[in-house]
Design an enzyme around this catalytic site. Structure first.
Site, PDB file in Angstrom:
ATOM      1  N   HIS A 137      43.460  22.377  80.869  1.00  0.00           N
ATOM      2  CA  HIS A 137      43.110  21.782  79.568  1.00  0.00           C
ATOM      3  C   HIS A 137      43.517  22.734  78.435  1.00  0.00           C
ATOM      4  CE1 HIS A 137      40.326  19.622  76.720  1.00  0.00           C
ATOM      5  NE2 HIS A 137      40.383  20.811  76.141  1.00  0.00           N
ATOM      6  N   GLU A 138      43.178  24.003  78.588  1.00  0.00           N
ATOM      7  CA  GLU A 138      43.504  24.989  77.549  1.00  0.00           C
ATOM      8  C   GLU A 138      45.019  25.142  77.406  1.00  0.00           C
ATOM      9  OE1 GLU A 138      41.414  26.318  75.416  1.00  0.00           O
ATOM     10  OE2 GLU A 138      40.055  24.933  76.393  1.00  0.00           O
ATOM     11  N   HIS A 141      46.469  22.356  75.361  1.00  0.00           N
ATOM     12  CA  HIS A 141      46.451  22.530  73.899  1.00  0.00           C
ATOM     13  C   HIS A 141      47.671  23.334  73.443  1.00  0.00           C
ATOM     14  CE1 HIS A 141      42.684  20.698  72.767  1.00  0.00           C
ATOM     15  NE2 HIS A 141      41.961  21.463  73.568  1.00  0.00           N
ATOM     16  N   GLU A 195      41.853  16.488  72.073  1.00  0.00           N
ATOM     17  CA  GLU A 195      41.005  16.767  73.236  1.00  0.00           C
ATOM     18  C   GLU A 195      41.388  15.878  74.417  1.00  0.00           C
ATOM     19  OE1 GLU A 195      38.652  19.094  74.064  1.00  0.00           O
ATOM     20  OE2 GLU A 195      39.754  19.898  72.381  1.00  0.00           O
TER      21      GLU A 195
HETATM   22 ZN   LIG Z   1      40.067  21.249  74.213  1.00  0.00          ZN
END
Ligand SMILES: [Zn+2]
Length: 272
Positions: A137-138, A141, A195
């Site tokens: 997830h990171e 981004h 997100e």
């Molecule tokens: Zn996030």
């Protein structure tokens, strides 16, 4: 007959490859990328190095070999798949560090500078698959350049639209302003759309690396459980991670709805 067979074989092979091309998630590219990627990455790297130096001086740069190697091994599994979302990632100087802190947090700065806090691993008792989905997830981004978009936004806000054209040369932008923007890139909450997209990239990276993407659901269940406990006045702070990655009611539902797109990748990796 043989020709028919060959034709059928060709048709089914191309249908199969088409199906394979459709596998995986769909995400949006960032807009408002005023700052060049190289500038953003250089600035993020400086910020990251400063942060790591500060942590080291305070004795908070965690050198626990087993824990650090665990994180770095998972990163090595995820990183080869990152180019699917950003071709430049092939040139990134990836780094993974562990910081001793109760804070429930983790981030990946532009250019692949990853940090995990011991608090997120210990408090949530993370499994390898769960770490893989958070790290994915990171990394998502960073690959989708959400930090770069944010930095561009901040710089625009601070130097003003009138000199925006000059910003392309960066003559007008002080190092200090860039540093500030780089900090904000990881300390302000992301937009809901960002997100969701980071969730999707995380699912796919984890699945392709052979980590069960369903672990993402468990992560968010644990995270919201922790938030509920602290809201009720229980011990501990609300997870820092939630302030930069706002959870929303539909998050788990969206993850679950996208699992069918990535589970075949996971199963194929596990049973080639
Ligand atoms: Zn996030």
């Amino acid at each position: 007959m043989r020709i028919l067979f060959l034709v059928l074989a060709f048709v089914s092979a191309s249908a199969f490859s088409q199906q394979r091309e459709k596998e995986g998630v769909e995400v949006q590219k960032s807009r408002l990328l005023l700052l060049p990627a190289s500038t953003v990455e250089r600035s993020a790297t400086q910020q990251y190095q400063q942060l790591m130096r500060a942590a080291a001086q305070k004795g908070l740069l965690n050198n626990d070999k087993a824990q650090l190697e665990r994180l770095r091994a998972i990163a090595r599994e995820l990183i080869p798949h990152s180019q699917r979302f950003n071709k430049n990632a092939a040139k990134w100087q990836w780094e993974v560090n562990l910081i001793t802190s109760k804070s429930v947090n983790a981030f990946c700065m532009p250019g692949g500078k990853i940090a995990f806090f011991t608090g997120i691993i210990d408090t949530l008792q993370l499994s390898d698959d769960e770490i893989a989905t958070i790290m994915g997830h990171e990394i998502g981004h960073a690959l989708l350049e959400h930090g770069r978009a944010r930095m561009s936004e901040q710089v625009l806000k601070n130097v003003g639209i009138s000199v925006a054209a000059a910003v392309f040369n960066l003559g007008q932008v002080s190092g200090e302003l860039l540093a500030q923007a780089a900090n904000l890139a990881v300390s302000l909450p992301y937009a809901r759309r960002q997100e969701s997209d980071a969730d999707l990239v995380g699912l796919e990276l984890a699945a392709r690396a052979g980590h069960d993407p369903r672990a993402a659901v468990v992560v968010w269940q644990k995270m919201s459980g922790l938030a509920r406990v602290s809201a009720k006045g229980g011990s501990g702070q609300p997870p820092q991670f939630l302030s930069t990655h706002p959870s929303h009611q539909n998050r788990i539902k969206e993850i679950e709805a996208n699992l069918p797109k990535v589970l075949p990748l996971y199963h194929r990796k596990r049973n080639p």
